[in-house]
Design an enzyme around this catalytic site. Structure first.
Site, PDB file in Angstrom:
ATOM      1  N   ASP A  12       0.828  -1.060  -0.071  1.00  0.00           N
ATOM      2  CA  ASP A  12       0.009  -0.056   0.206  1.00  0.00           C
ATOM      3  C   ASP A  12       0.861   1.032  -0.027  1.00  0.00           C
ATOM      4  O   ASP A  12       2.162   1.153  -0.203  1.00  0.00           O
ATOM      5  CB  ASP A  12      -1.130  -0.015   0.931  1.00  0.00           C
ATOM      6  N   HIS A  13       0.367   2.366   0.205  1.00  0.00           N
ATOM      7  CA  HIS A  13       1.088   3.727  -0.031  1.00  0.00           C
ATOM      8  C   HIS A  13       2.156   3.660   1.258  1.00  0.00           C
ATOM      9  O   HIS A  13       3.089   4.541   0.867  1.00  0.00           O
ATOM     10  CB  HIS A  13       0.043   4.851   0.299  1.00  0.00           C
ATOM     11  N   CYS A  69       2.870  -3.275   3.848  1.00  0.00           N
ATOM     12  CA  CYS A  69       2.206  -2.197   4.250  1.00  0.00           C
ATOM     13  C   CYS A  69       2.797  -1.457   5.363  1.00  0.00           C
ATOM     14  O   CYS A  69       4.063  -1.806   5.759  1.00  0.00           O
ATOM     15  CB  CYS A  69       0.740  -2.562   4.443  1.00  0.00           C
ATOM     16  N   THR A  71       2.368  -1.814   8.920  1.00  0.00           N
ATOM     17  CA  THR A  71       2.730  -3.140   9.887  1.00  0.00           C
ATOM     18  C   THR A  71       2.871  -4.355   9.106  1.00  0.00           C
ATOM     19  O   THR A  71       3.690  -5.316   9.685  1.00  0.00           O
ATOM     20  CB  THR A  71       1.830  -3.323  10.800  1.00  0.00           C
ATOM     21  N   GLY A  72       2.693  -4.704   7.869  1.00  0.00           N
ATOM     22  CA  GLY A  72       2.895  -5.984   7.365  1.00  0.00           C
ATOM     23  C   GLY A  72       1.603  -6.738   7.960  1.00  0.00           C
ATOM     24  O   GLY A  72       1.494  -7.861   6.981  1.00  0.00           O
ATOM     25  N   GLY A  74      -1.931  -6.079   8.044  1.00  0.00           N
ATOM     26  CA  GLY A  74      -3.107  -5.925   6.924  1.00  0.00           C
ATOM     27  C   GLY A  74      -3.228  -6.743   5.786  1.00  0.00           C
ATOM     28  O   GLY A  74      -4.198  -7.376   5.501  1.00  0.00           O
ATOM     29  N   HIS A 102       9.576 -24.456   7.350  1.00  0.00           N
ATOM     30  CA  HIS A 102       8.488 -25.293   7.885  1.00  0.00           C
ATOM     31  C   HIS A 102       7.128 -25.082   7.618  1.00  0.00           C
ATOM     32  O   HIS A 102       6.255 -26.175   7.569  1.00  0.00           O
ATOM     33  CB  HIS A 102       8.729 -25.059   9.470  1.00  0.00           C
ATOM     34  N   ARG A 136       7.671 -34.112   7.813  1.00  0.00           N
ATOM     35  CA  ARG A 136       6.515 -34.016   8.862  1.00  0.00           C
ATOM     36  C   ARG A 136       6.049 -32.439   8.693  1.00  0.00           C
ATOM     37  O   ARG A 136       4.853 -32.200   8.930  1.00  0.00           O
ATOM     38  CB  ARG A 136       7.153 -34.214  10.396  1.00  0.00           C
ATOM     39  N   HIS A 137       6.832 -31.554   8.109  1.00  0.00           N
ATOM     40  CA  HIS A 137       6.142 -30.336   7.824  1.00  0.00           C
ATOM     41  C   HIS A 137       5.241 -30.162   6.875  1.00  0.00           C
ATOM     42  O   HIS A 137       4.362 -29.400   6.802  1.00  0.00           O
ATOM     43  CB  HIS A 137       7.737 -29.374   7.533  1.00  0.00           C
ATOM     44  N   ARG A 140       2.032 -31.265   8.362  1.00  0.00           N
ATOM     45  CA  ARG A 140       1.496 -29.982   8.881  1.00  0.00           C
ATOM     46  C   ARG A 140       0.885 -29.133   8.024  1.00  0.00           C
ATOM     47  O   ARG A 140      -0.384 -28.520   8.184  1.00  0.00           O
ATOM     48  CB  ARG A 140       2.421 -29.515   9.846  1.00  0.00           C
TER      49      ARG A 140
END
Ligand code: RB5
Length: 146
Positions: A12-13, A69, A71-72, A74, A102, A136-137, A140
């Protein structure tokens, strides 16, 4: 470098400048960068850009995505609403490597108001240089997909 070739970028901006730095960095590592914008700092809506980038990955048009964005958070939430997307927000290199190794994350999200450019580019390196360990990863990850 792994077989991965095409990486979609969006933001975003709040993250225009960092996205451009990431684009330059990722291209220099030999990946094909598909930067879907936006190109101006005019205020916009992160869900639109997270969803658009995620759809490029989910459709198979791009192998991986990096979205940003403020905070990353949203834009990550929006991306994860697209079926088949596994996106994590990272502010440290250990987590960036682990979401690939993982969790087989096909998208990485970064907060431009959380980390500076130097750390962000190290996070990108840690994510791109890691490989999914499977085993195993994989079991999951399959459980996430339902
Ligand atoms: C935009 O002001 C900001 O809310 C956005 O970039 C992001 O941090 C949302 O999660």
């Amino acid at each position: 470098m792994s077989d991965t070739k095409r990486i979609v970028l969006s933001s975003d901006h709040a993250a225009i400048d960092l996205r451009q730095a990431v684009a330059t960095h990722v291209a220099a590592k030999g990946y094909e960068v598909i930067d879907i914008g936006p190109t101006t700092t005019e205020s916009t809506h992160y869900p639109l850009h997270g969803k658009a980038a995620a759809e490029r990955v989910a459709s198979g048009d791009c192998d991986l995505g990096i979205i940003l964005c403020g905070t990353g958070q949203g834009i990550m939430m929006a991306a994860n609403k697209v079926p088949g997307i596994r996106c994590g927000v990272c502010s440290d290199t250990f987590s960036a490597a682990m979401i690939r190794a993982h969790n087989n994350a096909n998208m990485l999200s970064i907060g431009a108001r959380v980390v500076g450019e130097g750390v962000a580019l190290e996070i990108v390196d840690a994510y791109l240089d890691a490989e999914f360990e499977g085993g195993r990863h994989g079991t999951r990850v399959d459980m996430i997909e339902g």
